[in-house]
Design a protein around this motif. Structure first.
Motif, PDB file in Angstrom:
ATOM      1  N   LYS B 144       0.844  -1.202   0.000  1.00 35.22           N
ATOM      2  CA  LYS B 144       0.000   0.000   0.000  1.00 35.22           C
ATOM      3  C   LYS B 144       0.880   1.253   0.000  1.00 35.22           C
ATOM      4  N   ASN B 145       1.910   1.251   0.842  1.00 33.12           N
ATOM      5  CA  ASN B 145       2.818   2.398   0.900  1.00 33.12           C
ATOM      6  C   ASN B 145       3.485   2.642  -0.454  1.00 33.12           C
ATOM      7  N   LEU B 146       3.904   1.543  -1.069  1.00 29.21           N
ATOM      8  CA  LEU B 146       4.578   1.677  -2.370  1.00 29.21           C
ATOM      9  C   LEU B 146       3.617   2.288  -3.380  1.00 29.21           C
ATOM     10  N   TYR B 147       2.393   1.754  -3.370  1.00 29.14           N
ATOM     11  CA  TYR B 147       1.410   2.272  -4.329  1.00 29.14           C
ATOM     12  C   TYR B 147       1.117   3.748  -4.059  1.00 29.14           C
ATOM     13  N   ASP B 148       0.943   4.090  -2.784  1.00 27.36           N
ATOM     14  CA  ASP B 148       0.664   5.491  -2.436  1.00 27.36           C
ATOM     15  C   ASP B 148       1.804   6.399  -2.878  1.00 27.36           C
ATOM     16  N   PHE B 149       3.008   5.910  -2.718  1.00 29.83           N
ATOM     17  CA  PHE B 149       4.188   6.686  -3.108  1.00 29.83           C
ATOM     18  C   PHE B 149       4.181   6.959  -4.619  1.00 29.83           C
ATOM     19  N   ILE B 150       3.917   5.916  -5.379  1.00 28.14           N
ATOM     20  CA  ILE B 150       3.899   6.074  -6.839  1.00 28.14           C
ATOM     21  C   ILE B 150       2.765   7.011  -7.244  1.00 28.14           C
ATOM     22  N   GLU B 151       1.641   6.814  -6.573  1.00 29.12           N
ATOM     23  CA  GLU B 151       0.480   7.646  -6.910  1.00 29.12           C
ATOM     24  C   GLU B 151       0.772   9.120  -6.617  1.00 29.12           C
ATOM     25  N   GLU B 152       1.398   9.325  -5.478  1.00 24.01           N
ATOM     26  CA  GLU B 152       1.756  10.709  -5.105  1.00 24.01           C
ATOM     27  C   GLU B 152       2.703  11.319  -6.147  1.00 24.01           C
ATOM     28  N   PHE B 153       3.677  10.515  -6.550  1.00 29.46           N
ATOM     29  CA  PHE B 153       4.657  10.988  -7.530  1.00 29.46           C
ATOM     30  C   PHE B 153       3.979  11.298  -8.862  1.00 29.46           C
ATOM     31  N   GLU B 154       3.026  10.420  -9.205  1.00 29.08           N
ATOM     32  CA  GLU B 154       2.279  10.597 -10.455  1.00 29.08           C
ATOM     33  C   GLU B 154       1.561  11.945 -10.432  1.00 29.08           C
ATOM     34  N   GLU B 155       0.875  12.179  -9.294  1.00 31.80           N
ATOM     35  CA  GLU B 155       0.105  13.418  -9.206  1.00 31.80           C
ATOM     36  C   GLU B 155       1.002  14.649  -9.188  1.00 31.80           C
ATOM     37  N   ARG B 156       2.106  14.512  -8.456  1.00 26.88           N
ATOM     38  CA  ARG B 156       2.980  15.677  -8.276  1.00 26.88           C
ATOM     39  C   ARG B 156       3.741  16.022  -9.542  1.00 26.88           C
ATOM     40  N   TYR B 157       4.259  15.039 -10.246  1.00 21.35           N
ATOM     41  CA  TYR B 157       5.150  15.331 -11.371  1.00 21.35           C
ATOM     42  C   TYR B 157       4.705  14.738 -12.700  1.00 21.35           C
ATOM     43  N   ASN B 158       4.454  13.452 -12.693  1.00 22.65           N
ATOM     44  CA  ASN B 158       4.371  12.766 -13.979  1.00 22.65           C
ATOM     45  C   ASN B 158       3.074  13.011 -14.735  1.00 22.65           C
ATOM     46  N   SER B 159       2.016  13.403 -14.007  1.00 23.74           N
ATOM     47  CA  SER B 159       0.750  13.585 -14.724  1.00 23.74           C
ATOM     48  C   SER B 159       0.879  14.715 -15.738  1.00 23.74           C
ATOM     49  N   SER B 160       1.829  15.641 -15.492  1.00 24.75           N
ATOM     50  CA  SER B 160       1.983  16.764 -16.435  1.00 24.75           C
ATOM     51  C   SER B 160       3.040  16.481 -17.497  1.00 24.75           C
ATOM     52  N   VAL B 161       3.644  15.301 -17.433  1.00 29.87           N
ATOM     53  CA  VAL B 161       4.692  14.978 -18.407  1.00 29.87           C
ATOM     54  C   VAL B 161       4.256  13.793 -19.261  1.00 29.87           C
ATOM     55  N   SER B 162       3.857  14.070 -20.485  1.00 29.43           N
ATOM     56  CA  SER B 162       3.460  12.943 -21.312  1.00 29.43           C
ATOM     57  C   SER B 162       4.683  12.400 -22.047  1.00 29.43           C
ATOM     58  N   THR B 163       4.635  11.125 -22.317  1.00 29.21           N
ATOM     59  CA  THR B 163       5.732  10.512 -23.059  1.00 29.21           C
ATOM     60  C   THR B 163       5.890  11.200 -24.415  1.00 29.21           C
ATOM     61  N   ASP B 164       4.764  11.562 -25.016  1.00 27.21           N
ATOM     62  CA  ASP B 164       4.820  12.216 -26.339  1.00 27.21           C
ATOM     63  C   ASP B 164       5.607  13.524 -26.291  1.00 27.21           C
ATOM     64  N   SER B 165       5.373  14.283 -25.196  1.00 26.87           N
ATOM     65  CA  SER B 165       6.086  15.566 -25.115  1.00 26.87           C
ATOM     66  C   SER B 165       7.597  15.330 -25.079  1.00 26.87           C
ATOM     67  N   ILE B 166       8.005  14.250 -24.408  1.00 27.40           N
ATOM     68  CA  ILE B 166       9.439  13.945 -24.352  1.00 27.40           C
ATOM     69  C   ILE B 166       9.946  13.555 -25.738  1.00 27.40           C
ATOM     70  N   LEU B 167       9.134  12.702 -26.377  1.00 26.62           N
ATOM     71  CA  LEU B 167       9.568  12.258 -27.718  1.00 26.62           C
ATOM     72  C   LEU B 167       9.661  13.446 -28.692  1.00 26.62           C
ATOM     73  N   ASN B 168       8.740  14.392 -28.564  1.00 23.56           N
ATOM     74  CA  ASN B 168       8.792  15.582 -29.422  1.00 23.56           C
ATOM     75  C   ASN B 168      10.053  16.398 -29.171  1.00 23.56           C
ATOM     76  N   LEU B 169      10.377  16.538 -27.891  1.00 25.35           N
ATOM     77  CA  LEU B 169      11.589  17.285 -27.543  1.00 25.35           C
ATOM     78  C   LEU B 169      12.818  16.591 -28.102  1.00 25.35           C
ATOM     79  N   CYS B 170      12.796  15.263 -28.063  1.00 26.38           N
ATOM     80  CA  CYS B 170      13.919  14.508 -28.604  1.00 26.38           C
ATOM     81  C   CYS B 170      14.096  14.824 -30.090  1.00 26.38           C
ATOM     82  N   LYS B 171      12.968  14.822 -30.786  1.00 27.65           N
ATOM     83  CA  LYS B 171      12.996  15.131 -32.227  1.00 27.65           C
ATOM     84  C   LYS B 171      13.575  16.522 -32.450  1.00 27.65           C
TER      85      LYS B 171
END
Lengths: 663, 175
Positions: B144-171
């Motif tokens: 549960k702690n692990l899941y909560d940690f990932i979820e928190e991280f998702e909300e804090r940082y990753n939800s605003s970072v799409s894989t596509d945006s990274i791939l576009n920057l790479c291009k």
């Protein structure tokens, strides 16, 4: 028999000498002795049996008052004594039992001596005389045989067991006891005198007085007939034992069958529990493997996932700073190094160490293969590309896997809860498998007994035939001799008298039994008004019959109240009959009325029944003595008020001292 | 760096040992190996702004052997470069950060940078321990702690970072 006084000396918690006088007034024939539990009611009831027969139900067999024993000095002696004054058959008796206790020189209590037992009585001249020591036991038997006594001195705790015995007509002794109470014992004594296995019975004594001189074969036959009789007797005894064993085994079978039906569910429940446990184990391992999958996903992709934001930021910085590609297409480090070595550029500008052209070319080296910054950054960008793909679905994947695990938990809790419920239900159930096993054992025993009885019956039949044959042959021989022929005639007379008497007895006995059944039923109906009736068979078995179908609710199992009602009705019936027959003109049937001494008999009844019991007992018994706890006692007194002639109270000072006080 | 044995020490060693211990009967562990902690910790330390000095309170120690570090050097270098490129507090000048990320590694000059990187590793271990291990009593708690940690991280940082945006920057970076 009427009880007059009971004198206790240092008997258990009754320290010193204590006297209790029972009411003997015909119209106020009830004595009530009240006391809370543990104050000495049972002890007092036991004082009767100890005095009369020398035994008690106590685990601690020492009768000496603990308070007295504690204060005894070394080498000192003390005695326990119970005296019971009673009237039997118009004679005043005092039954005395005494036991001496002493301490050794170091102050330990020695093993007590044997009890001494004396019976004193008032002779015709009013003088007190003692029954000779050798005759005391016999006289006691005349006054009240021990096997009968338990039906007159009984305690509430034994009552259920007794009712079962009565309902089952458990022992022949009991039937005998009842017959003797009902005045039929004179008959049976006469019958036994004429013809029984005893060598002193009339017919047997004739058998033995044949003059063997006339023919040696007569003695031979007599001997053989005796031997056959012994064998037949042995078989008869064994058959009686088989009956008893069978009754016990049958009881046990019935009990087990009932339990098996009752606990049949437990087997199914146990199976269900097993299945659920398997399911639970399945869930545990599924959950564990799902957990492993989740953790693998996490371990494999954590870096990519957690670095996502950093990758984006870094790429953003790099692209904004335009640091990514400053190389010149198809130009290699070797090209630049060649130009520097040549000293002139492609554009013919001079290249010298540290001049502007040299510096510009050195800068170019940073951005072209193989060790260029540009290619390093390019590699970094490619890493970002692949890693961002790798970590892209971690959160979704883990969320899904975690959801599956949570579902397991719900299922797990659900199954666990089911198991818990089953276990709660199983707690009070017995293992049917074990019960079944036990039942099989008892059924096997029953079969074995049945087989044994069949064999014994056949054997007995053949002995009987042999015996008859030998008797006939002996008779043939004896008739040849004058003296023996005379004996044969006497024997025939004796046999005739026996037959007539037996006929009379059977008739009387049946009449008495029918009368008893009627009496018992009358009382039973009065006490227990539930549409049930009692019937007595020839062995005095009491059976409960349902005679009112409207009230029949299929529950034939007797309740405690019912059991107690049966025994009350039965005892009250026997006593009433015995009492009535005293006034009977038929002198062949004489009997002596007996008192009823009861220990706490009312607890199992509800208030209405207490009233009816209280109403009936003083009417049927000549004397009623009740030991009772306070609450029941007050009720009893309310209902029997008019009949109570004496009242006592147990005054309990401490665990070791109780005093009897009049109220 | 990344080619010789690495050791967690003191309280960090104790935390790593717990993070890699079985928490149920089926031998499940939050992190399969010390290396897996070592790979994730610097990222977490940097993202949560946590660094920590070497703890020398006690002699506890747990190691990662060089072969596994060498084998996974590219992944470790990737971490190193990310942190060097982004750590503005440590080095405000971007060109210099690029040098730190791509040029100085393995030279004398990189000594303090590597020290900086290690402090993020330790800070990350602290964060991972706090998030996943603390307050956990039974197997379900760790998960549960692990899941909560990932979820928190998702909300804090990753939800605003799409894989596509990274791939576009790479291009964009490559063009």
């Amino acid at each position: 028999m009427l009880l007059k006084n009971l004198r206790l000396t240092n008997f258990r918690q009754f320290k010193g000498e204590q006297l209790i006088s029972f009411s003997t007034y015909p119209d106020r024939n009830v004595t009530i002795i009240m006391g809370e539990n543990g104050s000495g009611k049972t002890t007092l009831a036991q004082a009767f049996t100890w005095c009369l027969y020398g035994d008690t139900d106590f685990e601690d067999k020492s009768m000496l008052s603990k308070a007295v024993a504690l204060n005894m000095l070394p080498d000192e002696e003390a005695s326990v004594r119970v005296e019971l004054d009673l009237v039997h058959n118009g004679i005043e008796y005092t039954i005395i039992r005494e036991q001496k206790y002493s301490k050794d020189s170091s102050g330990n209590l020695r093993r007590p001596s044997q009890t001494t037992f004396k019976i004193a009585f008032k002779g015709a001249d009013g003088q007190r005389e003692f029954v000779p020591d050798l005759e005391t036991e016999i006289r006691m038997k005349e006054i009240l045989p021990k096997e009968l006594s338990k039906y007159f001195f009984f305690d509430g705790e034994r009552i259920e067991k007794m009712s079962k015995e009565i309902r089952r007509g458990k022992s022949k002794e009991f039937a005998e006891a009842v017959k003797s109470l009902l005045g039929l014992s004179a008959f049976t004594a006469a019958l036994n005198h004429l013809k029984s296995r005893s060598p002193s019975s009339v017919i047997r004594s004739y058998d033995n007085s044949y003059d063997a001189g006339s023919d040696v074969r007569i003695a031979q036959y007599t001997k053989e007939i005796d031997e056959l009789d012994d064998k037949i007797d042995a078989i008869t005894r064994r058959l009686a034992e088989i009956d008893k064993e069978e009754a016990i085994a049958q009881d046990k079978c019935d009990e087990l069958k009932e339990k098996i039906v009752k606990f049949k569910d437990s087997e199914d429940l146990a199976k269900e529990r097993e299945a659920l446990r398997k399911k639970l184990n399945g869930l545990i391992s599924s959950k564990a493997s799902s957990t492993a999958v989740l953790l693998r996903t996490f371990n494999n992709n954590a870096q990519q996932y957690f670095a996502k934001k950093m990758m984006k930021d870094a790429l953003q910085l790099l692209s904004e700073a335009d640091k990514l590609d400053k190389g010149i297409p198809d130009i290699h480090e070797r090209t630049i190094k060649f130009l520097i070595d040549r000293g002139s550029c492609i554009c013919n500008n001079k290249i010298e160490f540290n001049n502007d052209a040299y510096k510009a070319l050195m800068k170019v080296l940073e951005y072209i293969p193989p060790q260029s910054l540009g290619s390093l950054i390019g590699q970094f960008v490619r890493d970002c590309e692949s890693k961002s793909k790798g970590g892209s679905s971690l959160f979704e994947d883990i969320s899904e896997q975690y959801r599956i695990i949570r579902n397991f938990e719900t299922d797990y809790a659900d199954v666990e809860n089911k198991i818990k419920l089953i276990e709660e239900r199983l707690v009070n159930m017995e293992n049917v498998g074990l019960l079944q096993k036990e039942l099989i054992n008892y059924e096997r025993r029953l079969n074995y007994l049945k087989k044994e009885r069949d064999e014994l019956n056949i054997e007995q039949g053949s002995y009987e035939t042999q015996k008859k044959l030998k008797i006939a042959e002996r008779k043939e021989l004896t008739l040849k001799d004058e003296a023996n022929r005379k004996i044969e005639v006497y024997k025939a007379y004796a046999q005739y008298m026996y037959d007539v008497l037996l006929d009379e007895y059977t008739q009387k006995e049946t009449e008495t039994r029918n009368q008893l059944q009627k009496t018992v039923n009358g009382i039973f109906k009065h006490i227990y008004n539930g549409g049930l009736a009692l019937s007595l068979d020839e062995n005095y078995n009491v059976n409960i019959i349902v005679n009112d179908f409207r009230g029949y609710n299929s529950d034939v199992e007797t309740s405690t109240a019912q059991s107690i009602s049966v025994i009350f009705a039965f005892i009250a019936g026997v006593i009433k009959m015995a009492r009535d027959s005293q006034n009977d003109e038929n002198e062949m049937l004489v009997s002596e009325p007996y008192p009823l001494v009861m220990d706490a008999p009312l607890s199992a009844f509800d208030k209405t029944r207490i009233q009816t019991v209280c109403d009936i007992l003083p009417k049927v018994a000549e004397q009623v003595i009740i030991f009772i706890k306070d609450t029941d006692g007050e009720l009893a007194e309310t209902h029997m008020g008019q009949q109570v002639g004496a009242r006592y109270l147990f005054d309990k000072k401490n665990e070791f001292e109780t005093y009897l006080v009049t109220r | 760096m990344f080619d010789k044995e690495y050791s967690f020490r003191g309280s960090h060693a104790a935390k790593v040992i717990k993070l890699t211990a079985s928490f149920d009967q089926k031998n499940n562990k939050v992190f399969a190996r010390n290396f897996d902690v070592y790979l994730l910790a610097p990222i977490v330390g940097f993202m949560y702004g946590r660094s920590a000095p070497i703890d020398r309170e006690n002699n506890e120690k747990t190691d990662i052997f060089p072969d596994i570090l060498i084998k996974n050097k590219n992944d470790l270098m990737f971490n190193y470069r990310l942190i060097m490129l982004l750590d503005k507090d440590y080095e405000p000048d971007f060109d210099e950060r690029i040098n730190k990320a791509f040029r100085y590694y393995g030279t004398e000059k990189a000594q303090p940078d590597e020290e900086r990187y290690d402090s993020y590793v330790r800070g990350g271990v602290d964060v991972l321990y706090e998030k996943i291990m603390e307050g956990a009593k039974k197997p379900d708690d760790y998960l549960k702690n692990l899941y909560d940690f990932i979820e928190e991280f998702e909300e804090r940082y990753n939800s605003s970072v799409s894989t596509d945006s990274i791939l576009n920057l790479c291009k964009l970076a490559r063009s």
